[in-house]
Every structure is written in C-alpha cells, then in structure tokens.
Design an enzyme around this catalytic site. Structure first.
Site, PDB file in Angstrom:
ATOM      1  N   GLN A  65      -5.116  -1.430   9.508  1.00 22.47           N
ATOM      2  CA  GLN A  65      -5.102  -2.801   8.983  1.00 22.47           C
ATOM      3  C   GLN A  65      -5.787  -3.753   9.972  1.00 22.47           C
ATOM      4  O   GLN A  65      -5.492  -3.743  11.167  1.00 22.47           O
ATOM      5  CB  GLN A  65      -3.643  -3.226   8.731  1.00 22.47           C
TER       6      GLN A  65
ATOM      7  N   ASP B 239     -11.313   2.881   3.804  1.00 31.57           N
ATOM      8  CA  ASP B 239     -11.769   1.493   3.747  1.00 31.57           C
ATOM      9  C   ASP B 239     -13.278   1.404   3.513  1.00 31.57           C
ATOM     10  O   ASP B 239     -13.789   0.351   3.137  1.00 31.57           O
ATOM     11  CB  ASP B 239     -11.496   0.788   5.094  1.00 31.57           C
TER      12      ASP B 239
ATOM     13  N   LYS C  94       0.844  -1.205   0.000  1.00 31.69           N
ATOM     14  CA  LYS C  94       0.000   0.000   0.000  1.00 31.69           C
ATOM     15  C   LYS C  94       0.874   1.247   0.000  1.00 31.69           C
ATOM     16  O   LYS C  94       0.634   2.196  -0.748  1.00 31.69           O
ATOM     17  CB  LYS C  94      -0.929   0.007   1.218  1.00 31.69           C
TER      18      LYS C  94
HETATM   19  N1  GUN Z   1      -7.251  -6.726   6.161  1.00 34.31           N
HETATM   20  C1  GUN Z   1      -7.502  -7.479   5.050  1.00 34.31           C
HETATM   21  N2  GUN Z   1      -8.122  -6.736   4.116  1.00 34.31           N
HETATM   22  C2  GUN Z   1      -8.264  -5.503   4.620  1.00 34.31           C
HETATM   23  C3  GUN Z   1      -8.822  -4.303   4.110  1.00 34.31           C
HETATM   24  O1  GUN Z   1      -9.335  -4.213   2.987  1.00 34.31           O
HETATM   25  N3  GUN Z   1      -8.758  -3.234   4.946  1.00 34.31           N
HETATM   26  C4  GUN Z   1      -8.213  -3.298   6.182  1.00 34.31           C
HETATM   27  N4  GUN Z   1      -8.223  -2.198   6.921  1.00 34.31           N
HETATM   28  N5  GUN Z   1      -7.693  -4.398   6.678  1.00 34.31           N
HETATM   29  C5  GUN Z   1      -7.720  -5.488   5.899  1.00 34.31           C
END
Ligand code: GUN
Length: 301
Positions: free
Chosen positions: A98, A121, A54
């Site tokens: 996350q 998100d 990311k």
């Molecule tokens: N963990 C796995 N996929 C995601 C996601 O799309 N967003 C977040 N914040 N955590 C994750």
C-alpha cells in the site's frame, strides 16, 4: 440530453462474480487457490480502510489472503526482506504494498523488488513497459485504468475504439499514463492533457471518451464536454458539505457531475463509478496471476 449513468458498483460485482467462479474452476482443475498478500506500513487511517476492504473482498472470492501490518518505523531493508519472502512463497500470486510509504523508504526500490508476475498493482517498470509496448496479454495492468476500460467497453458496447478520440486529463504514473496506453492499445486516438495544457476545454471537447484523473474537485465543467461523450471520472475528492451540518464532508469527482450529465452520453458517478472497479480489478489480477502460474488460460475481464 441526460447521460446514462455507468453503474460501477454493479459492474464491479459482475467482475467479482467472474473471479469467484474462475477461482472455483482453477481450484478444481489444477488444485490452485489464488493467494494475495497486502502489506501496509504505518497506521494511516485511509490506507487501513482500503487494506481491510481488499482483504474482505479477497476472502469473498475464495482466495488465500494475508495482511502484513508493519510499524511506521520499518526500515527499507525490513520491507524488502518481507517482499523477498512473499516473492518466494508459491501460495502467494499477488503482492500489493500500500502506498504511500513512510519517508525513510524508497517507493521505487520497493515496487521494483516485487516479482513482475506477482505485481498485481501493475506498477513494476517491466509491467509498465509491457503495457507501453502493447504486450497486454503478458502484462499486469494497473487496477484503476483497467477498471475504467471495463466501464468504457460496457458503456460503448464495444472493445475496439477505432475512430474515437480519447482525452485523458492527468498524467500520473498510476492512472493518467497507463490509461492513455490502454486506450491507445484499444485503437483510440489519444491526447493526454495536464496542468500545463493551454485551453483545456477546447481539447477536452474533442473527446468521445473523456477520462478525468487530476485530483481537483469538479474542475471539469460543461465547457469540457462534447455532446454524447463517455465521461469517466477517476477523481475522489472530499470537500466540505456545510449543508449536511457543521464539519460534514461529501465526496465529489474531478467532473462537475450536474453540468456534465446534461451534455454527456454516459457518465460515471462519484461515489459508485470507478471506485468499486479498482478493488474488483485487483482481485481479477490476482486470479490472472494464479492462472498464468498454473499454465491455464485466464478469463478476460
Ligand atoms: N494507494 C492508493 N491507491 C493505491 C493503489 O492502487 N495501490 C497501492 N499499492 N497503493 C495505493
């Protein structure tokens, strides 16, 4: 019939290109650089890989990018304090914490503490509510379903899904439910199927658009596919691959690709389908947030 392959990697690159050029544009017009903060608690290796990619993508887009790595023992209050500082920081337009979080931290409390306009998100109840009530233009949309919609629009060559039946297999808050709401907002006739659904194949076979998001390797077989359907496989499952050597693994989706590709009209591969779209849409959401803050019209993805 052999389905055409929906190339998520290439379509994700198109999204990233659009984000890059729009980022240069708002910097020139409004002097705004989009900023994203990614927060990770603990040292889960899979989460660390995601978080690193990311950060890399954000830099490539021309964003300000911060990563906050907190120890496994972080208290809920410490995390809430960090989110509070990021909420108040005008150089940060997107905050992603996350998931999953360690057990001493209440995930809902953390998600709800993020300002809805910075919730890239799309997990905050305000954004969930906006999507559910069709206020798409002011919502932040969850990245995986939003990316899946981009793939569906590309595969079908249209944005209006009037008259089409869509079946979403899976009812998670992160994928299944928002996916169903996005399809509904695009005028599809939507059914949500899940682990308690009776006779899944007969329901799945009604789908002109079939989205599989169940997390069970290759469970969607030939008996679930309507001839010519657009099949979107959200699953990413690691399974043993003894044919590659002892202890080796490979990635498969929730769809039995070999079977489905014989019947479907178009299909996403795993890997290289929905996966690359998720990070691309995270970048798109961060740009959209920066545009809204600057009072500029965001691009459409
Ligand atoms: N963990 C796995 N996929 C995601 C996601 O799309 N967003 C977040 N914040 N955590 C994750």
């Amino acid at each position: 019939m052999t389905a055409s392959v929906i190339d998520g990697k290439a379509i994700a690159e198109e999204v990233i290109s659009k984000v890059k050029s729009a980022t240069a544009g708002i910097q020139e017009k409004a002097g705004v650089q989009p900023g994203i903060a990614v927060v990770i608690v603990g040292s889960d290796p899979a989460s660390q890989v995601y978080v690193r990619s990311k950060g890399k993508r954000a830099k490539e887009c021309g964003f300000k990018s911060e990563t906050h790595e907190l120890p496994e023992t972080t208290s809920q209050q410490e995390l809430l304090d960090l989110v509070g500082r990021l909420n108040a920081d005008p150089s940060i337009h997107g905050i992603l914490v996350q998931l999953p979080l360690p057990s001493q931290i209440d995930e809902d409390a953390v998600i709800t503490s993020i300002l809805p306009e910075k919730d890239v998100d799309g997990f905050h109840p305000i954004n969930v509510g906006r999507l559910g009530t069709g206020q798409i233009d002011s919502a932040m949309l969850p990245c995986t379903p939003a990316g899946s919609m981009v793939l569906i629009r590309k595969a079908l060559g249209k944005a209006d899904l009037s008259g089409l039946n869509a079946v979403v297999v899976g009812r998670s808050n992160i994928v299944g439910k928002p996916m169903a709401n996005l399809l509904l907002a695009a005028n599809a006739t939507v059914t949500i199927a899940h682990s308690r659904t009776a006779d899944l194949p007969s329901i799945a076979r009604t789908a002109d658009i079939l989205v599989a998001a169940v997390g069970r390797p290759e469970m969607i077989g030939a008996d679930c596919i309507k001839p010519g359907a657009c099949v979107i496989d959200v699953g990413i499952n690691r399974v043993p691959a003894p044919e590659k050597g002892e202890g080796k693994t490979r990635l498969v989706g929730d769809v039995n690709y070999a079977q489905a590709a014989e019947i479907a009209g178009s299909i996403t591969p795993v890997p290289g389908g929905v996966g690359p779209m998720t990070i691309a849409m995270l970048m798109a959401n961060t740009l959209v947030s920066a545009c809204r803050t600057a009072g500029l019209e965001p691009p459409q993805f």
